[in-house]
Scaffold this motif. Sequence first.
Motif, PDB file in Angstrom:
ATOM      1  N   PRO A   1       5.992  -2.741  19.489  1.00  9.93           N
ATOM      2  CA  PRO A   1       7.433  -2.757  19.877  1.00  9.93           C
ATOM      3  C   PRO A   1       8.074  -4.144  19.739  1.00  9.93           C
ATOM      4  CG  PRO A   1       5.995  -2.306  21.778  1.00  9.93           C
ATOM      5  CD  PRO A   1       5.153  -2.195  20.565  1.00  9.93           C
ATOM      6  N   LEU A   2       7.310  -5.215  19.977  1.00 12.58           N
ATOM      7  CA  LEU A   2       7.889  -6.576  19.877  1.00 12.58           C
ATOM      8  C   LEU A   2       8.388  -6.827  18.451  1.00 12.58           C
ATOM      9  CD1 LEU A   2       5.434  -8.779  21.987  1.00 12.58           C
ATOM     10  CD2 LEU A   2       7.874  -8.378  22.410  1.00 12.58           C
ATOM     11  N   ILE A   3       7.668  -6.252  17.460  1.00 13.86           N
ATOM     12  CA  ILE A   3       8.076  -6.461  16.058  1.00 13.86           C
ATOM     13  C   ILE A   3       9.387  -5.735  15.782  1.00 13.86           C
ATOM     14  CG2 ILE A   3       7.468  -5.986  13.663  1.00 13.86           C
ATOM     15  CD1 ILE A   3       4.603  -6.545  14.312  1.00 13.86           C
ATOM     16  N   THR A   4       9.480  -4.477  16.283  1.00 11.35           N
ATOM     17  CA  THR A   4      10.746  -3.746  16.036  1.00 11.35           C
ATOM     18  C   THR A   4      11.902  -4.543  16.625  1.00 11.35           C
ATOM     19  OG1 THR A   4       9.963  -2.508  17.963  1.00 11.35           O
ATOM     20  CG2 THR A   4       9.944  -1.366  15.857  1.00 11.35           C
ATOM     21  N   GLU A   5      11.661  -5.209  17.771  1.00 12.54           N
ATOM     22  CA  GLU A   5      12.742  -6.009  18.385  1.00 12.54           C
ATOM     23  C   GLU A   5      13.121  -7.172  17.455  1.00 12.54           C
ATOM     24  OE1 GLU A   5      12.926  -9.117  21.923  1.00 12.54           O
ATOM     25  OE2 GLU A   5      12.056  -7.217  22.639  1.00 12.54           O
ATOM     26  N   ASP A   6      12.075  -7.865  16.889  1.00 11.88           N
ATOM     27  CA  ASP A   6      12.348  -9.026  16.018  1.00 11.88           C
ATOM     28  C   ASP A   6      13.062  -8.601  14.743  1.00 11.88           C
ATOM     29  OD1 ASP A   6      11.201 -10.574  17.889  1.00 11.88           O
ATOM     30  OD2 ASP A   6       9.329 -10.992  16.800  1.00 11.88           O
ATOM     31  N   ILE A   7      12.737  -7.384  14.230  1.00 11.86           N
ATOM     32  CA  ILE A   7      13.341  -6.932  12.963  1.00 11.86           C
ATOM     33  C   ILE A   7      14.867  -6.897  13.099  1.00 11.86           C
ATOM     34  CG2 ILE A   7      13.622  -4.912  11.445  1.00 11.86           C
ATOM     35  CD1 ILE A   7      10.603  -4.423  11.753  1.00 11.86           C
TER      36      ILE A   7
ATOM     37  N   ARG B 272       4.081 -14.807  24.434  1.00 15.65           N
ATOM     38  CA  ARG B 272       4.280 -15.526  23.150  1.00 15.65           C
ATOM     39  C   ARG B 272       5.657 -15.186  22.567  1.00 15.65           C
ATOM     40  NH1 ARG B 272      -1.241 -14.950  22.090  1.00 15.65           N
ATOM     41  NH2 ARG B 272      -1.038 -13.186  20.642  1.00 15.65           N
ATOM     42  N   ASP B 273       6.148 -13.977  22.880  1.00 17.12           N
ATOM     43  CA  ASP B 273       7.487 -13.609  22.413  1.00 17.12           C
ATOM     44  C   ASP B 273       8.541 -14.457  23.131  1.00 17.12           C
ATOM     45  OD1 ASP B 273       9.284 -11.878  20.893  1.00 17.12           O
ATOM     46  OD2 ASP B 273       9.937 -11.178  22.890  1.00 17.12           O
ATOM     47  N   VAL B 274       8.293 -14.727  24.431  1.00 16.20           N
ATOM     48  CA  VAL B 274       9.249 -15.601  25.156  1.00 16.20           C
ATOM     49  C   VAL B 274       9.195 -16.997  24.535  1.00 16.20           C
ATOM     50  CG1 VAL B 274       9.807 -16.642  27.393  1.00 16.20           C
ATOM     51  CG2 VAL B 274       8.939 -14.296  27.317  1.00 16.20           C
ATOM     52  N   TYR B 275       7.982 -17.449  24.208  1.00 11.66           N
ATOM     53  CA  TYR B 275       7.832 -18.775  23.551  1.00 11.66           C
ATOM     54  C   TYR B 275       8.684 -18.797  22.284  1.00 11.66           C
ATOM     55  CZ  TYR B 275       5.677 -22.600  20.928  1.00 11.66           C
ATOM     56  OH  TYR B 275       5.469 -23.748  20.198  1.00 11.66           O
ATOM     57  N   ASP B 276       8.629 -17.690  21.547  1.00 12.13           N
ATOM     58  CA  ASP B 276       9.371 -17.556  20.296  1.00 12.13           C
ATOM     59  C   ASP B 276      10.876 -17.726  20.563  1.00 12.13           C
ATOM     60  OD1 ASP B 276       9.080 -17.081  17.636  1.00 12.13           O
ATOM     61  OD2 ASP B 276       9.566 -14.936  17.808  1.00 12.13           O
ATOM     62  N   HIS B 277      11.373 -17.083  21.606  1.00 11.58           N
ATOM     63  CA  HIS B 277      12.810 -17.161  21.945  1.00 11.58           C
ATOM     64  C   HIS B 277      13.162 -18.591  22.370  1.00 11.58           C
ATOM     65  CE1 HIS B 277      13.395 -12.571  22.677  1.00 11.58           C
ATOM     66  NE2 HIS B 277      12.718 -12.849  21.576  1.00 11.58           N
ATOM     67  N   ILE B 278      12.227 -19.251  23.050  1.00 14.93           N
ATOM     68  CA  ILE B 278      12.505 -20.640  23.480  1.00 14.93           C
ATOM     69  C   ILE B 278      12.691 -21.524  22.243  1.00 14.93           C
ATOM     70  CG2 ILE B 278      11.463 -22.676  24.580  1.00 14.93           C
ATOM     71  CD1 ILE B 278      10.249 -20.770  26.657  1.00 14.93           C
TER      72      ILE B 278
ATOM     73  N   ILE C 137      18.797 -13.753  15.300  1.00 13.10           N
ATOM     74  CA  ILE C 137      18.576 -15.190  15.561  1.00 13.10           C
ATOM     75  C   ILE C 137      17.092 -15.526  15.361  1.00 13.10           C
ATOM     76  CG2 ILE C 137      19.414 -17.013  17.103  1.00 13.10           C
ATOM     77  CD1 ILE C 137      20.366 -14.888  19.058  1.00 13.10           C
ATOM     78  N   GLN C 138      16.257 -14.485  15.159  1.00 13.83           N
ATOM     79  CA  GLN C 138      14.811 -14.716  15.003  1.00 13.83           C
ATOM     80  C   GLN C 138      14.529 -15.701  13.855  1.00 13.83           C
ATOM     81  OE1 GLN C 138      12.134 -13.927  16.800  1.00 13.83           O
ATOM     82  NE2 GLN C 138      11.110 -15.253  15.304  1.00 13.83           N
ATOM     83  N   ARG C 139      13.718 -16.707  14.142  1.00 11.51           N
ATOM     84  CA  ARG C 139      13.366 -17.777  13.193  1.00 11.51           C
ATOM     85  C   ARG C 139      12.257 -17.267  12.277  1.00 11.51           C
ATOM     86  NH1 ARG C 139      12.367 -23.704  13.582  1.00 11.51           N
ATOM     87  NH2 ARG C 139      10.113 -23.557  13.841  1.00 11.51           N
ATOM     88  N   ALA C 140      12.162 -17.823  11.060  1.00  8.28           N
ATOM     89  CA  ALA C 140      11.067 -17.436  10.141  1.00  8.28           C
ATOM     90  C   ALA C 140       9.742 -17.651  10.856  1.00  8.28           C
ATOM     91  CB  ALA C 140      11.135 -18.281   8.882  1.00  8.28           C
ATOM     92  N   LYS C 141       8.847 -16.671  10.822  1.00  7.77           N
ATOM     93  CA  LYS C 141       7.507 -16.832  11.427  1.00  7.77           C
ATOM     94  C   LYS C 141       6.574 -15.786  10.847  1.00  7.77           C
ATOM     95  CE  LYS C 141       8.158 -13.644  15.262  1.00  7.77           C
ATOM     96  NZ  LYS C 141       7.986 -13.370  16.704  1.00  7.77           N
ATOM     97  N   ILE C 142       5.282 -15.949  11.160  1.00  7.00           N
ATOM     98  CA  ILE C 142       4.274 -14.966  10.732  1.00  7.00           C
ATOM     99  C   ILE C 142       3.428 -14.639  11.958  1.00  7.00           C
ATOM    100  CG2 ILE C 142       2.642 -16.806  10.003  1.00  7.00           C
ATOM    101  CD1 ILE C 142       1.924 -14.857   7.646  1.00  7.00           C
TER     102      ILE C 142
HETATM  103 MG   LIG Z   1      10.708 -11.425  19.530  1.00  5.49          MG
END
Ligand SMILES: [Mg+2]
Lengths: 337, 337, 337, 337, 337
Positions: free
Chosen positions: A72-78, B238-244, A82-87
Amino acid sequence: MESNVIPGNGCIFEIMDYSNDGFSEYWVEDKEGVDFENLGRIPEGTTRWINIDGGCPQSTLERISGTFSIHPLITEDITNKIQRAKIEDYDDYLYIVSKMIYYNEDELVIEHISFILGCNYVISFGELKGDVFTNIRDRIRNQNTLIRKSGADYLMYSLLDAIVDGYFEVLEVLGERIDKVEEVVLQKSSKETLHEIREIKNNLMYIHKYIWPLREVTSWLGKDSTELIRPATELYIRDVYDHIIQIIDTTETYRELLAGLIDLNLSSVSFRLNEVMKVLTIISTIFIPLTFIAGVYGMNFKYMPEIGWKYGYYATWIVMIVIAVSMIIYFKKKKWF
Amino acid sequence: MESNVIPGNGCIFEIMDYSNDGFSEYWVEDKEGVDFENLGRIPEGTTRWINIDGGCPQSTLERISGTFSIHPLITEDITNKIQRAKIEDYDDYLYIVSKMIYYNEDELVIEHISFILGCNYVISFGELKGDVFTNIRDRIRNQNTLIRKSGADYLMYSLLDAIVDGYFEVLEVLGERIDKVEEVVLQKSSKETLHEIREIKNNLMYIHKYIWPLREVTSWLGKDSTELIRPATELYIRDVYDHIIQIIDTTETYRELLAGLIDLNLSSVSFRLNEVMKVLTIISTIFIPLTFIAGVYGMNFKYMPEIGWKYGYYATWIVMIVIAVSMIIYFKKKKWF
Amino acid sequence: MESNVIPGNGCIFEIMDYSNDGFSEYWVEDKEGVDFENLGRIPEGTTRWINIDGGCPQSTLERISGTFSIHPLITEDITNKIQRAKIEDYDDYLYIVSKMIYYNEDELVIEHISFILGCNYVISFGELKGDVFTNIRDRIRNQNTLIRKSGADYLMYSLLDAIVDGYFEVLEVLGERIDKVEEVVLQKSSKETLHEIREIKNNLMYIHKYIWPLREVTSWLGKDSTELIRPATELYIRDVYDHIIQIIDTTETYRELLAGLIDLNLSSVSFRLNEVMKVLTIISTIFIPLTFIAGVYGMNFKYMPEIGWKYGYYATWIVMIVIAVSMIIYFKKKKWF
Amino acid sequence: MESNVIPGNGCIFEIMDYSNDGFSEYWVEDKEGVDFENLGRIPEGTTRWINIDGGCPQSTLERISGTFSIHPLITEDITNKIQRAKIEDYDDYLYIVSKMIYYNEDELVIEHISFILGCNYVISFGELKGDVFTNIRDRIRNQNTLIRKSGADYLMYSLLDAIVDGYFEVLEVLGERIDKVEEVVLQKSSKETLHEIREIKNNLMYIHKYIWPLREVTSWLGKDSTELIRPATELYIRDVYDHIIQIIDTTETYRELLAGLIDLNLSSVSFRLNEVMKVLTIISTIFIPLTFIAGVYGMNFKYMPEIGWKYGYYATWIVMIVIAVSMIIYFKKKKWF
Amino acid sequence: MESNVIPGNGCIFEIMDYSNDGFSEYWVEDKEGVDFENLGRIPEGTTRWINIDGGCPQSTLERISGTFSIHPLITEDITNKIQRAKIEDYDDYLYIVSKMIYYNEDELVIEHISFILGCNYVISFGELKGDVFTNIRDRIRNQNTLIRKSGADYLMYSLLDAIVDGYFEVLEVLGERIDKVEEVVLQKSSKETLHEIREIKNNLMYIHKYIWPLREVTSWLGKDSTELIRPATELYIRDVYDHIIQIIDTTETYRELLAGLIDLNLSSVSFRLNEVMKVLTIISTIFIPLTFIAGVYGMNFKYMPEIGWKYGYYATWIVMIVIAVSMIIYFKKKKWF
Ligand SMILES: [Mg+2]
Ligand SMILES: [Mg+2]
Ligand SMILES: [Mg+2]
Ligand SMILES: [Mg+2]
Ligand SMILES: [Mg+2]
Ligand SMILES: [Mg+2]
Ligand SMILES: [Mg+2]
Ligand SMILES: [Mg+2]
Ligand SMILES: [Mg+2]
Ligand SMILES: [Mg+2]
Ligand SMILES: [Mg+2]
Ligand SMILES: [Mg+2]
Ligand SMILES: [Mg+2]
Ligand SMILES: [Mg+2]
Ligand SMILES: [Mg+2]
Ligand SMILES: [Mg+2]
Ligand SMILES: [Mg+2]
Ligand SMILES: [Mg+2]
Ligand SMILES: [Mg+2]
Ligand SMILES: [Mg+2]
Ligand SMILES: [Mg+2]
Ligand SMILES: [Mg+2]
Ligand SMILES: [Mg+2]
Ligand SMILES: [Mg+2]
Ligand SMILES: [Mg+2]
Ligand SMILES: [Mg+2]
Ligand SMILES: [Mg+2]
Ligand SMILES: [Mg+2]
Ligand SMILES: [Mg+2]
Ligand SMILES: [Mg+2]
Ligand SMILES: [Mg+2]
């Protein structure tokens, strides 16, 4: 690399299956036509590229997450722009998210794009219709291209390589704009140049901001961190890393050039203005004392000896000329103009 | 995410006990009504959230430290508002302190908040009435939410996530203010814009200053550093870290944009002023020599040949016009206006 | 925390022996009264604090080095005021040197202070009379304080903690001065504000310069690097490290605020000046052409048709008013004022 | 520490042999007198310091490299003045190169100096006549000094310590120049201050540039990296490292102070200028309308009613005074002066 | 080191085979004459240097890649001018790419150059005709030079050393230009100096940008990372690394000097201008009140008592002189000029 953004409302499903022997390709406009069960079943030896373009609605996203068991965290990032490039490494698949930058009829497009790389499939979620992958589709359609002989990892490399090439092309355009601004600033700087410089500076900042995290993504991918990428493809990904460094390097050079131009612009404007004001003030300063003298002999006092004097008028002129000339000599000597 | 700061003097005790089966919730206005012994006894399988809001008096703090055996250094940090966000591992409990930023009727509130995370309890000490946890309380009250199925570590994640989301919302407001300032600066910059830009800059600085140490807190929590956080919850942290990181990224972008605006504001003001002064000075510089000539023939010398000359007056006018026109041509040629 | 700097010439020897049961304290003005042999003999279970204040003369320094076998390099550092805060581990004793900052009747005192921490003694060498340790002496004189139950390492922590608290108090004073300067700059900036801002900036720089190396000192002490510090005390020293980070954090915030104020001060001064000059220049530019016209009809040419004309005077007035009004409208339209 | 640069053409050979029992010292003006074979044979228990001052010609350099088997790359670095301070470990000898800075009759000398440290010898190659080692020669000539009881490594420490002390003395001079500039800038800044500030800034930059690499040299030497340096001497070398950090620290502080002074200088100059220009412009702006009125009644129109009026003259004066006074009040109210 | 760029269209093949006993050298204008099979067969104990200058066409590049089995990614980098200096280890050969900077008839040439270092061969691909290797060719043609006694790794060192020396020479030219600009700025700064400073700044930026990645290349080569470089040659390569640090060091020093010059230029220009404007404004401000008085007594009112007064004229002169003198004294006292 031309990109064709097809204005349309719903998202488009574009599925390409290919292997060294052949390839198949079909489009579905809206999600009704998509058979989600089948989507997950990929024939032996085939690489499947599922490209969902123009923003994937929440419901479709959940159906696909179901089929490919995406966290679910990935669907949120998709969907979170504002999500930054990451892997992120989820063992049996990798989640890669990045910004895709390209010109669409000379308007800069910044598109949020996510990828799920599985052992034999890549799913790409593009926020807007259109992308920079036209060239990749052609290479898939052609018979004996390296991409047809390779698997999903080489496809992922090609997608990243196309994205990074997009940054290059945008940079080249900015490079030309900088050269034009440089010519303008060297002759006659003006307020318009100020706005143009600021626009270029902001564009450079966004390129730097979006390419920077891609450095970590490609360096992680290129360093044998996951089974999903074969060694041969790692070599190619390291080449993309190399190009990213060049882009960062070039943006920083362009920024320094621009900073130099801004300083030059400001100082040459103030130089020119100072010259103008100095000359104007010198002219008035020379005439003010002379006007005073003229004013003195314009006074109506009864008893003013010089007024009656035969050569009074000429004497006054001589006095005025002497004053004016000596002031000019004085200013010249002090190199004031 | 609306926050309701209830003006009241004493601090409020809010205790929520919940598990997958049910939840209970009760409030106590002042410390008399609090049974401190019992506070420490938490039924099997239940997660207890003790929220002490509106500044906890020293005596209450000591009673709670007694019940949960909290180190005196922590009680000191709970009340010390200059304390920077940090995490301290006391083995059977973690001490986390941070700044909580949110808008309360469009006034920016910066609240010092501390947490003690035990195996099945979280105690939160809020310096002011009101917080950003309304949404979490609803999720606890609802039957089949993830929070009800999880333990104290997931509660801690939700609290941190809500705090970080608070920073996002404040940033969005600042983003809009920057857009507005940009429009103003592009037309007519003024002193008010100076103050508005400075205010936005200071706000950005405080956000950056308070979010920055949270990076280390969430990265430590997300890296399997303590038994108190289960692996599944580490993924969420880690998702919160990502948002930070995104917040830090966005504040830095906004700062660069602002710096550009400040430069643009200053240079366009000085550009415009220079234009005005140049035109005004040109006008006066053209008239000063003419006024001198008028002054010369306003002199009352007896013997002034031109005075008597029939066309003296017209000749003077011609001379003056010739001078004025030639000065204008000269200035035009030198591109002075 | 008040500090009492006692003006006197020679250095003062202040020896405090204490343990959980009792404490003893005696002063010696000059070195004659000091029995150096005995100074080294410390009774079982007692902690001795030897404080040499007001600059220790070379001879006394050598006698003490002899008793406690202190390396010659340390004696050099004790008197070398440019010496930066640092810690040196000589196994059976630690040498710590730092700057102590405090206000003495609102004059900022920067004192060079060195410590030798042995297993059961601390020797402190203060460059000037007076220090920030009054509160520690009281705690030693009181019966059941933590310091009386602890050893030389807890004493060393308390001394460092008092020094760091001194920095906090100086920062608070600077914080207030920044607020006052902010109000002044927002209304009417002047040259005095320039000097005040520069003074605050220099003070902040010195605080940052002197606190920075203390970070390494306390982080080394807090990380189980020496037998001389027991684990329990390490926890307290880490708290001092925490406060040092806050001080560095706050100085950097204050520096940014100040930089903003300097920019605001300069730009608002130049804004205001530009407004003044623009209005003044507009007034004179309007009158100069009118004065020219007045000058023209002040000329004494025999044949000047308008002069004789009955309404010449009124016509000239009308022409002048028309010119003035149209110039004002032109300037208004171009938003020049 | 006085340095005596003896103007002379050829280079000077200065050989000092010493041990705890005695010392011998002899000079040779040009290379003919030097017996290169013998130079390499050093008696048991003796430390030999060979100082070649005033630039060593290529031929001599080759003869010495032969005797002490020095690598050709080192001979190249000895003569290459752009060479940065560094240390190179050739196992049986160390090659150290640095810049030596000192005042020779208040003219700043920057001398390139190289050292070869062997087990019982040090060869120093100084580019110019004169150095900062006078004090070391005295300590060698005195009977019971630490240097006489120590070996080549302690000699090397003393040479480095003298070089670093040289930097301190130059910094002290610059510190005094900064204080003087500060006083000047606070009263009346001028163009001369600009040049003086720039000179100090450049000197500080060169000190920072030459001392910076010495940090790595002494930190490597102080960390038990080579057999050639005994542990006891490592302690002394760490003290030199300590002083280098202080020099870097002080240069950075001076740079910040200077930057503050430059800003203050520029802003106070522009402040003062603005005040002058504002007052001058106010005076002229008040008189220009009055001159206009005087001009109006200087016109020679036949029919000018006020001219004939008995109190015309006085009325005009009243009107002029009213205008002037009201302008002054207006300017005062708007706080323009 | 003179470089001879031979204008010609096609690329030139230059092959030099050498060993300690002898050497052979032949040129081929276009690719027909090149026997690619043989190119790969290198006799025992011989080192072959294949230099392809003036841009190698795609077809030739592919034929050579075939013979020496070079990876397609390398062929891409050889022609990609934006490629940054880097080194890639393909086990049996190394790929090194860099920028070569040198003056060709005082026009700065930036040439993209790639090297393939095999066990007994070096292939160099130069983008433009001409290079900085003339001196190396001479050393190969001479009998007993170190290069003739060494292998391909020493050749590679010599090529890199020549490239880095090229950077030095360009820097020396820039150093002289900075000295000249410094003299100009100290007397009379002007707009031309602005352009000259900007040009030097951009040149320094490009040198820094191109030399910077070479640091990593030589540091990797000098640290025993590959069998292809023998330890003895590593020592020489570390010397090149040393020179690269000096170049970076010198560019940074030159940049600081230039920044100082830009500030000095701007501030001294504004200083001078301010002086001029102040003096001019003072002159006009003194005369404006006097002109007013003259204007007053130029009025034609019937009843003007002073007009008739015998000494009216002289009184007015006295009043005017008193006003002028008192204004000058006032301005002098306030140190306005
Ligand atoms: Mg996220
Ligand atoms: Mg981003
Ligand atoms: Mg798309
Ligand atoms: Mg392909
Ligand atoms: Mg590419
Ligand atoms: Mg490509
Ligand atoms: Mg604390
Ligand atoms: Mg904080
Ligand atoms: Mg609260
Ligand atoms: Mg939930
Ligand atoms: Mg969140
Ligand atoms: Mg959330
Ligand atoms: Mg020392
Ligand atoms: Mg210090
Ligand atoms: Mg003291
Ligand atoms: Mg205590
Ligand atoms: Mg404290
Ligand atoms: Mg305390
Ligand atoms: Mg060298
Ligand atoms: Mg150097
Ligand atoms: Mg010398
Ligand atoms: Mg000694
Ligand atoms: Mg020293
Ligand atoms: Mg010394
Ligand atoms: Mg490549
Ligand atoms: Mg590049
Ligand atoms: Mg490059
Ligand atoms: Mg070439
Ligand atoms: Mg050679
Ligand atoms: Mg070289
Ligand atoms: Mg060389």
